[in-house]
Design a protein around this motif. Structure first.
Motif, short mmCIF file in Angstrom:
data_model
loop_
_atom_site.label_atom_id
_atom_site.label_comp_id
_atom_site.label_asym_id
_atom_site.label_seq_id
_atom_site.Cartn_x
_atom_site.Cartn_y
_atom_site.Cartn_z
N GLY A 50 2.23 -7.38 7.19
CA GLY A 50 2.92 -6.14 7.51
C GLY A 50 4.16 -6.34 8.36
O GLY A 50 4.48 -7.45 8.79
N THR A 51 4.83 -5.25 8.62
CA THR A 51 6.08 -5.25 9.38
C THR A 51 5.90 -4.45 10.65
O THR A 51 5.37 -3.33 10.61
CB THR A 51 7.22 -4.63 8.56
OG1 THR A 51 7.36 -5.36 7.34
CG2 THR A 51 8.53 -4.65 9.33
N PRO A 52 6.32 -4.98 11.81
CA PRO A 52 6.18 -4.24 13.06
C PRO A 52 6.95 -2.92 13.03
O PRO A 52 8.09 -2.87 12.56
CB PRO A 52 6.79 -5.18 14.11
CG PRO A 52 6.79 -6.53 13.47
CD PRO A 52 6.94 -6.30 12.00
N THR A 53 6.30 -1.85 13.48
CA THR A 53 6.96 -0.54 13.60
C THR A 53 6.65 0.02 14.98
O THR A 53 5.87 -0.54 15.74
CB THR A 53 6.45 0.44 12.53
OG1 THR A 53 5.09 0.81 12.83
CG2 THR A 53 6.51 -0.16 11.14
N SER A 54 7.26 1.15 15.28
CA SER A 54 7.02 1.81 16.57
C SER A 54 6.02 2.96 16.44
O SER A 54 5.69 3.60 17.44
CB SER A 54 8.34 2.34 17.13
OG SER A 54 8.91 3.29 16.23
N ASP A 55 5.52 3.22 15.23
CA ASP A 55 4.69 4.41 15.00
C ASP A 55 3.45 4.47 15.88
O ASP A 55 3.06 5.53 16.37
CB ASP A 55 4.27 4.48 13.53
CG ASP A 55 5.45 4.67 12.59
OD1 ASP A 55 6.54 4.99 13.09
OD2 ASP A 55 5.29 4.47 11.37
N ALA A 56 2.78 3.32 16.09
CA ALA A 56 1.51 3.32 16.81
C ALA A 56 1.66 3.08 18.31
O ALA A 56 0.68 3.07 19.04
CB ALA A 56 0.58 2.26 16.23
N VAL A 57 2.90 2.90 18.79
CA VAL A 57 3.10 2.56 20.19
C VAL A 57 2.58 3.63 21.15
O VAL A 57 1.93 3.29 22.15
CB VAL A 57 4.58 2.24 20.46
CG1 VAL A 57 4.85 2.11 21.95
CG2 VAL A 57 4.98 0.96 19.75
#
Length: 414
Positions: A50-57
């Protein structure tokens, strides 16, 4: 603030500062993150897809025990200063003698989980047990039968990441986890009805996996020798650390020898600054209810086990009361002050925590944020001990940081 960085960057900050407990909540939030053993033998997150995102931060910042922990205050509970919220408490043991014998103390958790599965009140139970292929290792898994629950009886003093399992967010499940795993899952639930039944236990910290490996070898079992089984406690109370080879050969050590001299000293840094070793975010918490000597300290002589059971929430109190009424548990009311008297480690850890946090920060080590645990009150009540502990922590952290090697800035991505 949360959306200005990716989840990987947020995780890296916790890992690099030594504040990761290995609970696995970050892997639950992002399926591309897996929990793996680090070189020094602790469970740590690693991006595998997968690719790091900010959604779960934002959720990560709320739930990660390496970021913050807020004291639990469930409705209807009275807060004990060191033992946490209490709705009701019992000294209990499993009515089934086999379960009582195999359990770490009175077998209360195993009795409850088998009963919940048999009645269909829990579709699955999240727990941990020895890896079938390599019993030196401990794995988190889901249990669906009495036989599976019984096979998982007994403590595992090794890294686990039970909060990483998807069942940890299923309200039809029950989760047996360390206090950090349970606090993360509680923080991720919208409300009590949205959470699984959370069951925890008193925890003195997570030792390194390398400590288990070296103890087995030190006791005379070659490092590469395959094992049939390994258990840390249980099969008696407190039980012996025991490794069994495939040919039936057996080595063992007492609880004092295994935990006190070998495993305990390797607990990870985050456990040394833990605000909650008593599982106060659970619905139900179990603990050893030791007999005490004339000084009030626990006696570790082998005998039939007794568990202290604390209902933290109304839900937990209802489950325990029905289990007692059904004959699954034998129990009598417990004064929580009595439990505190035979759990001196938990009391001291809570009352000296602010000093350790201050010492660590003075040495330049970031620490998580803790709220609602009454730490300032404890420190003010014991000023000399607070000063002595803060100075000792400052010296130890400075020595340890002097030995540390620089860590890569994106450890989770490797």
């Amino acid at each position: 603030m949360g959306r200005s960085r990716t989840l990987d960057a947020a995780i890296d900050e916790v890992v690099r500062t030594g504040n990761c407990s290995g609970c696995g909540a970050c892997a639950l939030l992002d399926g591309g993150v897996s929990m793996e053993l680090s070189a020094d033998g602790y469970a740590r997150p690693r991006r595998t897809s997968g690719t790091p995102t900010s959604d779960a931060v934002p959720l990560f910042d709320t739930a990660c025990p390496g970021r913050r922990v807020t004291a639990a205050r469930p409705a209807g509970a009275t807060r004990h200063p060191t033992m946490g919220p209490v709705s009701a408490a019992w000294a209990a043991s499993a009515a089934d003698p086999e379960i009582r014998h195999r359990g770490s103390s009175g077998g209360a958790i195993t009795a409850l989980t088998t009963w919940l599965l048999e009645r269909g009140e829990a579709a699955v139970v999240v727990g941990a047990r020895a890896d079938a292929q390599e019993p030196r290792r401990t794995v988190s898994l889901t249990l669906q039968t009495r036989e599976e629950a019984l096979a998982s009886a007994g403590s595992r003093y090794a890294p686990t990441s039970s909060a990483s399992l998807a069942a940890g967010r299923d309200p039809k499940a029950a989760v047996v986890g360390k206090p950090c795993e349970v606090s993360a899952l509680r923080a991720l639930a919208r409300d009590e009805a949205d959470a699984p039944l959370l069951i925890s236990f008193f925890c003195a910290g997570t030792p390194s996996q390398t400590a288990t490996d070296s103890l087995v070898e030190q006791l005379g079992m070659p490092r590469q020798a395959p094992l049939r089984d390994l258990w840390y406690r249980g099969r008696g109370w407190p039980g012996r650390f025991t490794a069994v080879g495939t040919g039936g050969e057996e080595v063992s050590a007492s609880y004092d020898e295994s935990w006190g001299a070998h495993l305990g000293p390797t607990t990870q840094w985050r456990c040394k600054v833990c605000p909650d070793g008593v599982g106060e975010h659970s619905d139900i918490t179990a603990a050893d209810f030791w007999r005490s000597d004339e000084r009030g300290y626990p006696v570790f002589a082998e005998e039939d086990g007794v568990s202290a059971l604390i209902a933290r929430t109304r839900r937990g109190a209802d489950v325990i009361a029905r289990a007692i009424a059904s004959g699954v548990l034998r129990a009598e009311p417990l004064d929580v002050d009595e439990l505190a008297r035979v759990q001196p480690l938990q009391v001291k850890r809570r009352t000296t925590l602010l000093a350790r946090l201050l010492g660590a920060r003075a040495a330049g080590r970031p620490v998580p944020r803790y709220r609602g645990f009454g730490l300032f009150r404890f420190a003010l009540a014991h000023p000399r001990e607070t000063l002595r502990t803060a100075r000792g922590t400052l010296r130890r952290v400075r020595r340890e940081r002097g030995r540390e090697q620089p860590m890569p800035s994106e450890a989770v991505s490797r």
